[in-house]
Design a protein around this motif. Structure first.
Motif, mmCIF file in Angstrom:
data_model
loop_
_atom_site.group_PDB
_atom_site.id
_atom_site.type_symbol
_atom_site.label_atom_id
_atom_site.label_comp_id
_atom_site.label_asym_id
_atom_site.label_seq_id
_atom_site.Cartn_x
_atom_site.Cartn_y
_atom_site.Cartn_z
ATOM 1 N N VAL A 30 26.735 42.428 45.675
ATOM 2 C CA VAL A 30 27.851 43.142 46.301
ATOM 3 C C VAL A 30 29.178 42.498 45.948
ATOM 4 C CG1 VAL A 30 28.890 43.796 48.508
ATOM 5 C CG2 VAL A 30 26.433 44.031 48.176
ATOM 6 N N LEU A 31 29.246 41.181 46.086
ATOM 7 C CA LEU A 31 30.501 40.498 45.787
ATOM 8 C C LEU A 31 30.830 40.548 44.294
ATOM 9 C CD1 LEU A 31 30.281 37.383 48.143
ATOM 10 C CD2 LEU A 31 31.629 39.470 48.445
ATOM 11 N N ASN A 32 29.823 40.484 43.447
ATOM 12 C CA ASN A 32 30.083 40.603 42.007
ATOM 13 C C ASN A 32 30.593 41.999 41.661
ATOM 14 O OD1 ASN A 32 29.264 37.973 41.571
ATOM 15 N ND2 ASN A 32 27.182 38.531 40.964
ATOM 16 N N ALA A 33 30.015 43.031 42.288
ATOM 17 C CA ALA A 33 30.481 44.391 42.040
ATOM 18 C C ALA A 33 31.897 44.588 42.571
ATOM 19 C CB ALA A 33 29.524 45.393 42.689
ATOM 20 N N ALA A 34 32.206 43.951 43.712
ATOM 21 C CA ALA A 34 33.554 44.049 44.250
ATOM 22 C C ALA A 34 34.563 43.360 43.339
ATOM 23 C CB ALA A 34 33.595 43.434 45.652
ATOM 24 N N ALA A 35 34.187 42.190 42.807
ATOM 25 C CA ALA A 35 35.086 41.497 41.879
ATOM 26 C C ALA A 35 35.253 42.288 40.584
ATOM 27 C CB ALA A 35 34.532 40.103 41.585
ATOM 28 N N LYS A 36 34.206 42.938 40.159
ATOM 29 C CA LYS A 36 34.294 43.755 38.946
ATOM 30 C C LYS A 36 35.222 44.940 39.153
ATOM 31 C CE LYS A 36 31.339 46.005 35.531
ATOM 32 N NZ LYS A 36 29.934 46.375 35.172
ATOM 33 N N ARG A 37 35.272 45.473 40.357
ATOM 34 C CA ARG A 37 36.205 46.555 40.644
ATOM 35 C C ARG A 37 37.650 46.107 40.468
ATOM 36 N NH1 ARG A 37 34.621 50.822 45.077
ATOM 37 N NH2 ARG A 37 32.353 50.974 44.854
ATOM 38 N N LEU A 38 37.900 44.859 40.839
ATOM 39 C CA LEU A 38 39.271 44.340 40.747
ATOM 40 C C LEU A 38 39.567 43.733 39.387
ATOM 41 C CD1 LEU A 38 39.496 42.607 44.248
ATOM 42 C CD2 LEU A 38 40.380 44.852 43.611
ATOM 43 N N GLY A 39 38.534 43.565 38.570
ATOM 44 C CA GLY A 39 38.742 42.901 37.285
ATOM 45 C C GLY A 39 38.936 41.413 37.422
ATOM 46 N N GLU A 40 38.354 40.821 38.466
ATOM 47 C CA GLU A 40 38.485 39.396 38.722
ATOM 48 C C GLU A 40 37.144 38.707 38.501
ATOM 49 O OE1 GLU A 40 39.943 38.915 42.634
ATOM 50 O OE2 GLU A 40 41.915 39.824 42.242
ATOM 51 N N PRO A 41 37.116 37.392 38.349
ATOM 52 C CA PRO A 41 35.841 36.671 38.212
ATOM 53 C C PRO A 41 35.080 36.659 39.536
ATOM 54 C CG PRO A 41 37.675 35.125 38.284
ATOM 55 C CD PRO A 41 38.288 36.504 38.181
ATOM 56 N N SER A 42 33.784 36.400 39.442
ATOM 57 C CA SER A 42 32.949 36.362 40.639
ATOM 58 C C SER A 42 33.286 35.142 41.493
ATOM 59 C CB SER A 42 31.470 36.322 40.244
ATOM 60 O OG SER A 42 31.208 35.189 39.423
ATOM 61 N N THR A 43 32.801 35.170 42.729
ATOM 62 C CA THR A 43 33.115 34.109 43.688
ATOM 63 C C THR A 43 31.821 33.458 44.163
ATOM 64 O OG1 THR A 43 33.117 35.756 45.455
ATOM 65 C CG2 THR A 43 35.245 35.207 44.456
ATOM 66 N N PRO A 44 31.263 32.530 43.395
ATOM 67 C CA PRO A 44 30.007 31.893 43.814
ATOM 68 C C PRO A 44 30.153 31.069 45.083
ATOM 69 C CG PRO A 44 30.931 30.786 41.884
ATOM 70 C CD PRO A 44 31.741 32.031 42.097
ATOM 71 N N THR A 45 31.359 30.576 45.359
ATOM 72 C CA THR A 45 31.557 29.789 46.580
ATOM 73 C C THR A 45 31.310 30.636 47.819
ATOM 74 O OG1 THR A 45 33.214 28.451 45.429
ATOM 75 C CG2 THR A 45 33.166 28.337 47.839
ATOM 76 N N ALA A 46 31.847 31.848 47.822
ATOM 77 C CA ALA A 46 31.641 32.733 48.963
ATOM 78 C C ALA A 46 30.173 33.118 49.096
ATOM 79 C CB ALA A 46 32.506 33.991 48.801
ATOM 80 N N VAL A 47 29.486 33.284 47.956
ATOM 81 C CA VAL A 47 28.062 33.630 48.009
ATOM 82 C C VAL A 47 27.268 32.493 48.642
ATOM 83 C CG1 VAL A 47 26.028 34.171 46.626
ATOM 84 C CG2 VAL A 47 28.239 35.186 46.041
ATOM 85 N N ARG A 48 27.545 31.273 48.220
ATOM 86 C CA ARG A 48 26.819 30.124 48.784
ATOM 87 C C ARG A 48 27.125 29.964 50.262
ATOM 88 N NH1 ARG A 48 28.263 27.745 43.700
ATOM 89 N NH2 ARG A 48 30.106 26.804 44.688
#
Length: 269
Positions: free
Chosen positions: A8-26
């Motif tokens: 979900v967070l990767n798809a949200a970042a892809k919508r914005l054209g930004e890198p993923s947020t592994p910190t938030a996932v962890r």
């Protein structure tokens, strides 16, 4: 929604054209949040504790409401099959969510009325299917002669017995008799097919599986639809038309029609 929070967070970042947020996932996984359906219940305070930007938060909410990435097919399919091997039609009948987490869509089929048979033991299905076929044959057979009671309700013109009937234009009486004949033929087909289906179920329906029952229920649904549309409503119209034709004043019958339509609207609603 059986997707992971990482997808979900990767798809949200892809919508914005930004890198993923592994910190938030962890951080989410450390607090026991692993699935997207858990994120759907987040409050504003929960999102603030996550420490992500406002843009990513709004993109994640948009991703939850309108997923751009579907859930892995193996997880959803195996989960549903592990709980009884439900087919897609049965899951929609039970209002179980689809594999992507969305609400079940309505079946919009007459045969859906009989899908409850699949929830009873296999040993009891044959007797219940036979009872439904017998009931369909009984009801349609009892009113098989009713259309003929409504035939010939209009006076014939004096020249209706002309030598060449092919040059005589059809009258209102001819149209009503044609409706009577159509109603009789549809009712006859419903009765015959219901008896034939009962023979089929009696011969091969012992310990019937889901596929066999669903095939029988499709035929039962079609028979019920034909009976309702092609027999019940035409007979109702013919009865009202006959009483209206023989009435001295049409207003009581019009009031009766309005009352029946209101009753039908309330019950049907």
């Amino acid at each position: 929604d059986s997707r992971t929070v990482e997808s979900v967070l990767n798809a949200a970042a892809k919508r914005l054209g930004e890198p993923s947020t592994p910190t938030a996932v962890r951080q989410l996984e450390a607090n026991g949040v692993k699935w997207a359906w858990q994120m759907a219940h987040f409050s504003e305070a929960d999102w603030d504790q996550l420490g992500v930007s406002l843009g990513l938060k709004t993109a994640a909410k948009a991703e939850l409401s309108d997923p751009s990435v579907s859930a892995p097919p193996a997880n959803g399919t195996q989960e549903y099959k592990a709980h009884g091997g439900f087919t897609d039609r049965m899951r929609r009948f039970l209002l179980l969510p689809e594999a992507n987490g969305r609400e079940a869509k309505p079946l919009r089929e007459m045969s859906a009325l009989f899908l409850g048979i699949l929830s009873i033991p296999v040993a009891d299905r044959q007797s219940l299917l036979l009872a439904l076929c017998e009931l369909m044959a009984l009801v349609s057979g009892l009113i098989l002669a009713t259309p003929f009671d409504l035939s010939g309700m209009f006076p014939r013109p004096l020249d209706s017995h002309a030598a060449n009937i092919w040059v005589v234009p059809p009258t209102l009486a001819d149209g009503m008799d044609a409706l009577v004949a159509m109603t009789f033929l549809i009712d006859l087909h419903v009765a015959v097919f219901a008896v034939t289906l009962a023979i089929y179920v009696a011969a091969g329906g012992n310990q019937a599986d889901d596929a066999f029952c669903e095939a029988v229920m499709r035929v039962l649904g079609n028979l019920l639809e034909f009976f309702t549309v092609g027999v019940f409503f035409p007979l109702l119209c013919l009865c009202f038309w006959r009483i209206f034709h023989h009435a001295v004043s049409p207003y009581p019958m019009l009031a009766n029609i309005v009352i029946v339509l209101m009753f039908h609207h309330i019950v049907g609603g």
